[in-house]
Design a protein around this motif. Sequence first.
Motif, short mmCIF file in Angstrom:
data_model
loop_
_atom_site.label_atom_id
_atom_site.label_comp_id
_atom_site.label_asym_id
_atom_site.label_seq_id
_atom_site.Cartn_x
_atom_site.Cartn_y
_atom_site.Cartn_z
N GLY A 49 0.78 -1.22 0.00
CA GLY A 49 0.00 0.00 0.00
C GLY A 49 0.82 1.27 0.00
O GLY A 49 2.04 1.25 0.09
N LEU A 50 0.11 2.38 -0.09
CA LEU A 50 0.75 3.69 -0.16
C LEU A 50 1.24 4.21 1.19
O LEU A 50 2.24 4.91 1.25
CB LEU A 50 -0.21 4.72 -0.76
N ASP A 51 0.55 3.89 2.27
CA ASP A 51 0.94 4.43 3.58
C ASP A 51 2.39 4.12 3.94
O ASP A 51 3.13 5.03 4.33
CB ASP A 51 -0.01 3.95 4.68
N PRO A 52 2.84 2.87 3.82
CA PRO A 52 4.25 2.61 4.13
C PRO A 52 5.20 3.34 3.18
O PRO A 52 6.29 3.75 3.58
CB PRO A 52 4.38 1.09 3.97
N LEU A 53 4.77 3.52 1.96
CA LEU A 53 5.60 4.25 1.00
C LEU A 53 5.70 5.72 1.39
O LEU A 53 6.79 6.30 1.39
CB LEU A 53 5.02 4.10 -0.41
N TYR A 54 4.58 6.32 1.77
CA TYR A 54 4.61 7.70 2.25
C TYR A 54 5.51 7.82 3.48
O TYR A 54 6.32 8.75 3.58
CB TYR A 54 3.20 8.19 2.61
N ALA A 55 5.38 6.88 4.41
CA ALA A 55 6.21 6.90 5.62
C ALA A 55 7.69 6.77 5.27
O ALA A 55 8.54 7.44 5.87
CB ALA A 55 5.77 5.80 6.58
N GLN A 56 8.00 5.92 4.30
CA GLN A 56 9.39 5.74 3.89
C GLN A 56 9.97 7.03 3.32
O GLN A 56 11.08 7.43 3.65
CB GLN A 56 9.51 4.61 2.87
N VAL A 57 9.22 7.69 2.46
CA VAL A 57 9.68 8.96 1.87
C VAL A 57 9.88 9.99 2.98
O VAL A 57 10.92 10.67 3.03
CB VAL A 57 8.68 9.46 0.80
N LEU A 58 8.92 10.12 3.88
CA LEU A 58 9.04 11.09 4.97
C LEU A 58 10.19 10.76 5.92
O LEU A 58 10.83 11.66 6.46
CB LEU A 58 7.72 11.19 5.73
N SER A 59 10.46 9.48 6.11
CA SER A 59 11.55 9.10 7.02
C SER A 59 12.92 9.53 6.48
O SER A 59 13.86 9.71 7.26
CB SER A 59 11.55 7.60 7.29
N ASN A 60 13.02 9.69 5.18
CA ASN A 60 14.27 10.12 4.57
C ASN A 60 14.42 11.64 4.51
O ASN A 60 15.46 12.15 4.12
CB ASN A 60 14.41 9.54 3.16
N ALA A 61 13.38 12.37 4.89
CA ALA A 61 13.41 13.84 4.84
C ALA A 61 13.98 14.42 6.12
O ALA A 61 13.85 13.84 7.19
CB ALA A 61 11.99 14.37 4.62
N ASN A 62 14.59 15.59 5.98
CA ASN A 62 15.08 16.35 7.13
C ASN A 62 13.88 17.14 7.66
O ASN A 62 13.54 18.19 7.14
CB ASN A 62 16.19 17.30 6.69
N ARG A 63 13.24 16.63 8.68
CA ARG A 63 11.98 17.21 9.16
C ARG A 63 12.22 18.32 10.18
O ARG A 63 11.81 18.24 11.31
CB ARG A 63 11.08 16.10 9.71
N ASP A 127 -4.70 12.80 3.11
CA ASP A 127 -5.49 11.94 4.00
C ASP A 127 -4.57 11.19 4.97
O ASP A 127 -4.87 11.07 6.16
CB ASP A 127 -6.32 10.94 3.19
N PHE A 128 -3.46 10.69 4.46
CA PHE A 128 -2.48 9.97 5.28
C PHE A 128 -1.97 10.86 6.41
O PHE A 128 -1.95 10.46 7.57
CB PHE A 128 -1.31 9.50 4.39
N LEU A 129 -1.56 12.09 6.08
CA LEU A 129 -0.98 12.98 7.08
C LEU A 129 -1.98 13.46 8.12
O LEU A 129 -1.61 13.79 9.24
CB LEU A 129 -0.34 14.19 6.39
N LEU A 130 -3.26 13.49 7.77
CA LEU A 130 -4.28 13.98 8.69
C LEU A 130 -4.91 12.88 9.53
O LEU A 130 -5.76 13.16 10.37
CB LEU A 130 -5.37 14.74 7.91
N ASP A 131 -4.49 11.64 9.33
CA ASP A 131 -5.03 10.50 10.07
C ASP A 131 -3.92 9.91 10.94
O ASP A 131 -3.01 9.24 10.45
CB ASP A 131 -5.55 9.45 9.09
N LYS A 132 -4.00 10.17 12.25
CA LYS A 132 -2.94 9.75 13.17
C LYS A 132 -2.74 8.24 13.21
O LYS A 132 -1.62 7.76 13.37
CB LYS A 132 -3.25 10.26 14.59
N THR A 133 -3.81 7.48 13.03
CA THR A 133 -3.67 6.02 13.06
C THR A 133 -2.89 5.52 11.85
O THR A 133 -2.23 4.48 11.94
CB THR A 133 -5.05 5.31 13.10
#
Length: 153
Positions: A49-63, A127-133
Motif C-alpha cells: 500500500g501507499l501508507d508505508p511508502l509515504y512513511a518511507q519517503v518522509l523518514s528520509n526527509a530532514n523534518r 489523507d495519510f498525514l491527517l489521520d494519526k492512526t
Amino acid sequence: MWPASEDLAALAERSDGLFIFAATVVSFILNDTGSPQDKLQQVLNSHLGLDPLYAQVLSNANRDDAFTKVLSAIIYLKRQLSITDLAKLLDLTSEVVVTRLMEIQSIIRIPPDNQESVQLNHASFRDFLLDKTRSKEYYQPLGEARMMVWSLA
C-alpha cells in the motif's frame, strides 16, 4: 540486470494496480539522495500500500521547522500556492522551500517555475498525514497546521 525480474514482479504485486504507487516508487528510487538499490530494497521490505511508502519517503526527509511549515501549508491550504507565494507566506526564502520540497519530490509535484503551484501527486497523501492512526509520527494535526498558517497570514 538491475532491477531483477523478481524485484519487478514484487513491485507489481505491491502496487495492486495503483499507478500512483508505481509512479511514487520510481520517483522515490530515482531521486538524488541515497542508493537506488537500497531504496528499492526498503520498498520491497515494507508492507503493501501507499501508507508505508509515504512513511518511507518522509523518514528520509530532514523534518526541521522549515520542512514542517512547508508541508503543513501544502496539506492545509485549499488552493495550492506557488513556491514564491509559499516562501512569502511562511517567511522563508524560495530556495529553502524548494530544498524542503525536493526531499519529498516523489510524492509531490515541484513546478519548473517558482510562479507555478506546488501539487500533491495524490490526495491520499493529505489523507495519510491527517489521520494519526495511519501516519503515526508523521501526523500533521489539522488544528496545529491551521493555526500555523493563520499566524503567518
